[in-house]
Design a protein around this motif. Structure first.
Motif, short mmCIF file in Angstrom:
data_model
loop_
_atom_site.label_atom_id
_atom_site.label_comp_id
_atom_site.label_asym_id
_atom_site.label_seq_id
_atom_site.Cartn_x
_atom_site.Cartn_y
_atom_site.Cartn_z
N PHE A 25 32.88 45.92 35.91
CA PHE A 25 32.87 46.07 37.36
C PHE A 25 33.12 44.73 38.05
CE2 PHE A 25 30.51 45.63 41.32
CZ PHE A 25 31.16 46.57 42.09
N GLU A 26 32.45 43.67 37.59
CA GLU A 26 32.61 42.36 38.21
C GLU A 26 34.03 41.82 38.03
OE1 GLU A 26 29.32 40.20 36.52
OE2 GLU A 26 27.94 40.95 38.06
N LYS A 27 34.67 42.10 36.90
CA LYS A 27 36.06 41.69 36.69
C LYS A 27 36.98 42.41 37.68
CE LYS A 27 35.59 40.63 31.79
NZ LYS A 27 35.92 41.07 30.43
N ILE A 28 36.78 43.72 37.83
CA ILE A 28 37.60 44.49 38.77
C ILE A 28 37.36 44.01 40.19
CG2 ILE A 28 37.93 46.79 39.77
CD1 ILE A 28 37.27 47.92 36.97
N GLU A 29 36.11 43.77 40.53
CA GLU A 29 35.77 43.28 41.87
C GLU A 29 36.45 41.94 42.15
OE1 GLU A 29 31.66 43.27 44.35
OE2 GLU A 29 31.61 42.20 42.44
N ASN A 30 36.45 41.05 41.18
CA ASN A 30 37.08 39.74 41.32
C ASN A 30 38.58 39.88 41.53
OD1 ASN A 30 37.36 36.96 41.37
ND2 ASN A 30 37.33 36.75 39.16
N TYR A 35 43.22 39.62 45.13
CA TYR A 35 44.40 40.30 45.67
C TYR A 35 44.34 40.35 47.19
CZ TYR A 35 47.82 43.87 46.74
OH TYR A 35 48.88 44.55 47.28
N ALA A 36 43.17 40.71 47.73
CA ALA A 36 43.01 40.79 49.18
C ALA A 36 43.20 39.41 49.82
CB ALA A 36 41.64 41.35 49.53
N LEU A 37 42.70 38.38 49.19
CA LEU A 37 42.87 37.03 49.72
C LEU A 37 44.33 36.62 49.74
CD1 LEU A 37 41.62 34.44 50.80
CD2 LEU A 37 41.26 33.71 48.42
N VAL A 38 45.06 36.92 48.69
CA VAL A 38 46.49 36.61 48.64
C VAL A 38 47.23 37.36 49.74
CG1 VAL A 38 48.60 36.90 47.27
CG2 VAL A 38 46.54 35.96 46.22
N GLN A 39 46.89 38.63 49.94
CA GLN A 39 47.53 39.40 51.00
C GLN A 39 47.25 38.79 52.37
OE1 GLN A 39 49.74 41.90 50.27
NE2 GLN A 39 49.29 41.12 48.23
N LEU A 40 46.03 38.36 52.58
CA LEU A 40 45.65 37.73 53.85
C LEU A 40 46.42 36.43 54.07
CD1 LEU A 40 43.78 37.82 56.34
CD2 LEU A 40 42.10 36.56 54.98
N ILE A 41 46.50 35.63 53.03
CA ILE A 41 47.23 34.37 53.13
C ILE A 41 48.71 34.62 53.42
CG2 ILE A 41 48.06 32.39 51.78
CD1 ILE A 41 45.28 32.41 50.39
N ASN A 42 49.29 35.58 52.73
CA ASN A 42 50.71 35.88 52.93
C ASN A 42 51.00 36.46 54.31
OD1 ASN A 42 51.41 34.95 50.40
ND2 ASN A 42 51.30 36.96 49.46
N ALA A 43 50.02 37.11 54.91
CA ALA A 43 50.20 37.72 56.22
C ALA A 43 49.95 36.73 57.35
CB ALA A 43 49.28 38.92 56.38
#
Length: 64
Positions: A25-30, A35-43
């Motif tokens: 679970f912690e690996k998936i959460e990480n 992924y969300a952080l990369v999307q935020l940075i790219n946007a």
């Protein structure tokens, strides 16, 4: 990445849920958070500053 999972089934033996160990679970959460952080940075459409302009901008910020 291999996922250790256990299925929870109903009385008709249909899968209704998945149980993961905490490490998985912690690996998936990480991965999702990264992924969300990369999307935020790219946007991010804000302007970028060169190093000198950034230093001037930072020097003029109110220090609280």
């Amino acid at each position: 990445m291999e996922f250790k999972r256990q299925y929870i089934v109903n009385e008709d033996s249909q899968r209704v849920a998945v149980q993961l160990d905490i490490d998985t679970f912690e690996k998936i959460e990480n991965v999702l958070e990264n992924y969300a952080l990369v999307q935020l940075i790219n946007a991010d459409d804000s302007e970028t500053l060169n190093i000198e302009d950034a230093k001037k901008y930072y020097a003029n910020l109110d220090k609280a």
